[in-house]
Motif scaffolding. Structure first.
Motif, PDB file in Angstrom:
ATOM      1  N   TRP A  66     -21.977 -24.033  46.871  1.00 31.50           N
ATOM      2  CA  TRP A  66     -22.394 -23.080  45.839  1.00 31.50           C
ATOM      3  C   TRP A  66     -21.301 -22.927  44.796  1.00 31.50           C
ATOM      4  N   HIS A  67     -21.728 -22.562  43.613  1.00 31.15           N
ATOM      5  CA  HIS A  67     -20.871 -22.146  42.515  1.00 31.15           C
ATOM      6  C   HIS A  67     -19.755 -23.177  42.291  1.00 31.15           C
ATOM      7  N   GLY A  68     -18.539 -22.709  41.994  1.00 37.30           N
ATOM      8  CA  GLY A  68     -17.453 -23.631  41.701  1.00 37.30           C
ATOM      9  C   GLY A  68     -17.007 -24.462  42.872  1.00 37.30           C
ATOM     10  N   GLY A  69     -17.405 -24.063  44.085  1.00 40.20           N
ATOM     11  CA  GLY A  69     -17.005 -24.793  45.274  1.00 40.20           C
ATOM     12  C   GLY A  69     -17.623 -26.163  45.403  1.00 40.20           C
ATOM     13  N   ILE A  70     -18.671 -26.426  44.599  1.00 43.53           N
ATOM     14  CA  ILE A  70     -19.288 -27.758  44.581  1.00 43.53           C
ATOM     15  C   ILE A  70     -19.538 -28.245  43.156  1.00 43.53           C
ATOM     16  N   ALA A  71     -19.839 -27.308  42.230  1.00 46.61           N
ATOM     17  CA  ALA A  71     -20.178 -27.688  40.858  1.00 46.61           C
ATOM     18  C   ALA A  71     -18.974 -27.651  39.924  1.00 46.61           C
ATOM     19  N   ASP A  72     -17.811 -27.219  40.423  1.00 47.58           N
ATOM     20  CA  ASP A  72     -16.587 -27.258  39.628  1.00 47.58           C
ATOM     21  C   ASP A  72     -15.432 -27.777  40.481  1.00 47.58           C
ATOM     22  N   SER A  73     -15.719 -28.758  41.306  1.00 42.35           N
ATOM     23  CA  SER A  73     -14.705 -29.387  42.148  1.00 42.35           C
ATOM     24  C   SER A  73     -14.226 -30.687  41.502  1.00 42.35           C
ATOM     25  N   PHE A  74     -12.920 -30.956  41.620  1.00 44.61           N
ATOM     26  CA  PHE A  74     -12.360 -32.276  41.297  1.00 44.61           C
ATOM     27  C   PHE A  74     -12.775 -32.736  39.892  1.00 44.61           C
ATOM     28  N   ARG A  75     -12.473 -31.900  38.908  1.00 43.59           N
ATOM     29  CA  ARG A  75     -12.917 -32.166  37.535  1.00 43.59           C
ATOM     30  C   ARG A  75     -12.499 -33.537  37.013  1.00 43.59           C
ATOM     31  N   ALA A  76     -11.370 -34.032  37.489  1.00 50.44           N
ATOM     32  CA  ALA A  76     -10.854 -35.300  36.962  1.00 50.44           C
ATOM     33  C   ALA A  76     -11.458 -36.524  37.637  1.00 50.44           C
ATOM     34  N   CYS A  77     -12.367 -36.317  38.589  1.00 47.34           N
ATOM     35  CA  CYS A  77     -12.911 -37.434  39.367  1.00 47.34           C
ATOM     36  C   CYS A  77     -14.345 -37.742  38.920  1.00 47.34           C
ATOM     37  N   ALA A  78     -14.499 -38.764  38.113  1.00 41.86           N
ATOM     38  CA  ALA A  78     -15.814 -39.119  37.585  1.00 41.86           C
ATOM     39  C   ALA A  78     -16.797 -39.487  38.689  1.00 41.86           C
ATOM     40  N   ASP A  79     -16.318 -40.155  39.735  1.00 45.07           N
ATOM     41  CA  ASP A  79     -17.217 -40.569  40.809  1.00 45.07           C
ATOM     42  C   ASP A  79     -17.752 -39.368  41.583  1.00 45.07           C
ATOM     43  N   TYR A  80     -16.947 -38.304  41.694  1.00 46.48           N
ATOM     44  CA  TYR A  80     -17.464 -37.087  42.330  1.00 46.48           C
ATOM     45  C   TYR A  80     -18.562 -36.463  41.470  1.00 46.48           C
ATOM     46  N   LEU A  81     -18.342 -36.407  40.166  1.00 43.74           N
ATOM     47  CA  LEU A  81     -19.365 -35.853  39.277  1.00 43.74           C
ATOM     48  C   LEU A  81     -20.648 -36.672  39.360  1.00 43.74           C
ATOM     49  N   HIS A  82     -20.502 -37.980  39.507  1.00 40.49           N
ATOM     50  CA  HIS A  82     -21.664 -38.849  39.641  1.00 40.49           C
ATOM     51  C   HIS A  82     -22.421 -38.551  40.931  1.00 40.49           C
ATOM     52  N   LEU A  83     -21.688 -38.282  42.000  1.00 45.46           N
ATOM     53  CA  LEU A  83     -22.299 -37.950  43.284  1.00 45.46           C
ATOM     54  C   LEU A  83     -23.128 -36.678  43.198  1.00 45.46           C
ATOM     55  N   VAL A  84     -22.566 -35.642  42.575  1.00 48.28           N
ATOM     56  CA  VAL A  84     -23.195 -34.324  42.582  1.00 48.28           C
ATOM     57  C   VAL A  84     -24.271 -34.186  41.505  1.00 48.28           C
TER      58      VAL A  84
END
Length: 236
Positions: free
Chosen positions: A87-105
């Motif tokens: 929830w919230h920043g714990g998943i949607a604002d994690s590891f801002r510098a990691c493009a592959d994480y953003l792609h996952l979520v």
């Protein structure tokens, strides 16, 4: 019946109270038959054997950083069927510098618009705005959100950048206020799911503080999301 294994990973920015927030949901997981492991860092993501045996990851890590090995372990587990939620920043604002994480979520926090400047006092509440969480047609039928009514919150209202591979179950709309630079209302996803390989992902954007997580509808969405995201028999 084989017991399900849940991994709760918490840390990052303390403003989101990762320990108190995750402790709120541990009894629910245990009451539903999960064996729960709690980790205070993302190091566990690089443990291939542990991740392969995990049916659900509940993450509460705001901002922070993740190594390439940790991200590869998490992503591979999800592709193989491990559920991923938070929830919230714990998943949607994690590891801002990691493009592959953003792609996952599939979605990333961009902002939480604030009050009129003359009303701000230099505290967290400057970014608390009354807003509606409205369920989509898909959300009214999905197991995570079916039967729930639109509801009001007075807390951070996330503006999310996202792609169209997510299935949006609920939205929230940011009005165009005179002191803001945008010129028309903007609707953001507030709850979404995502299929990634054999895995299921559920993101719930409300949850800035424990009192928001205790809102009956927010809590119901998060708890149902845990159950829905958990590895299915077909992914075993």
């Amino acid at each position: 019946m084989t017991q399900k294994r849940a991994l709760v990973v918490r840390g990052g920015w303390e403003g989101h109270e990762p320990v108190k927030a995750t402790e709120l949901f541990l009894p629910f997981l245990r009451d539903n038959g999960y064996v729960v492991r709690v980790e205070e860092s993302t190091d566990v993501y690089a443990d291939t054997a542990e991740m392969a045996g995990t049916d659900l990851v509940v993450q509460c890590v705001t901002m922070s950083e993740i190594t390439s090995e940790q991200l590869a372990g998490l992503s591979s587990a999800v592709v193989a069927g491990t559920g991923f939620t938070g929830w919230h920043g714990g998943i949607a604002d994690s590891f801002r510098a990691c493009a592959d994480y953003l792609h996952l979520v599939g979605g990333q926090f961009a902002s939480h618009p604030g009050k009129e400047p003359c009303e701000r006092r230099g505290e967290a509440a400057d970014n608390f705005l009354p807003h509606t969480i409205a369920f989509t047609e898909a959300g009214r039928e999905h197991p995570v959100t079916a039967g729930l009514a639109d509801f009001e919150l007075d807390t951070e209202q996330y503006w999310v950048l996202h792609d169209d591979l997510i299935d949006v179950l609920a939205t929230t709309t940011h009005p165009a206020r005179p002191w803001q630079p945008w010129h028309r209302p903007v609707t953001s996803p507030a709850v979404w799911t995502r299929r990634w390989g054999a895995g299921r992902i559920v993101v719930t954007t409300p949850g800035h503080s424990v009192d928001v997580l205790e809102n009956p509808t927010v809590r119901t969405i998060i708890e149902r999301g845990m159950l829905w995201a958990t590895r299915t028999a077909s992914a075993s």
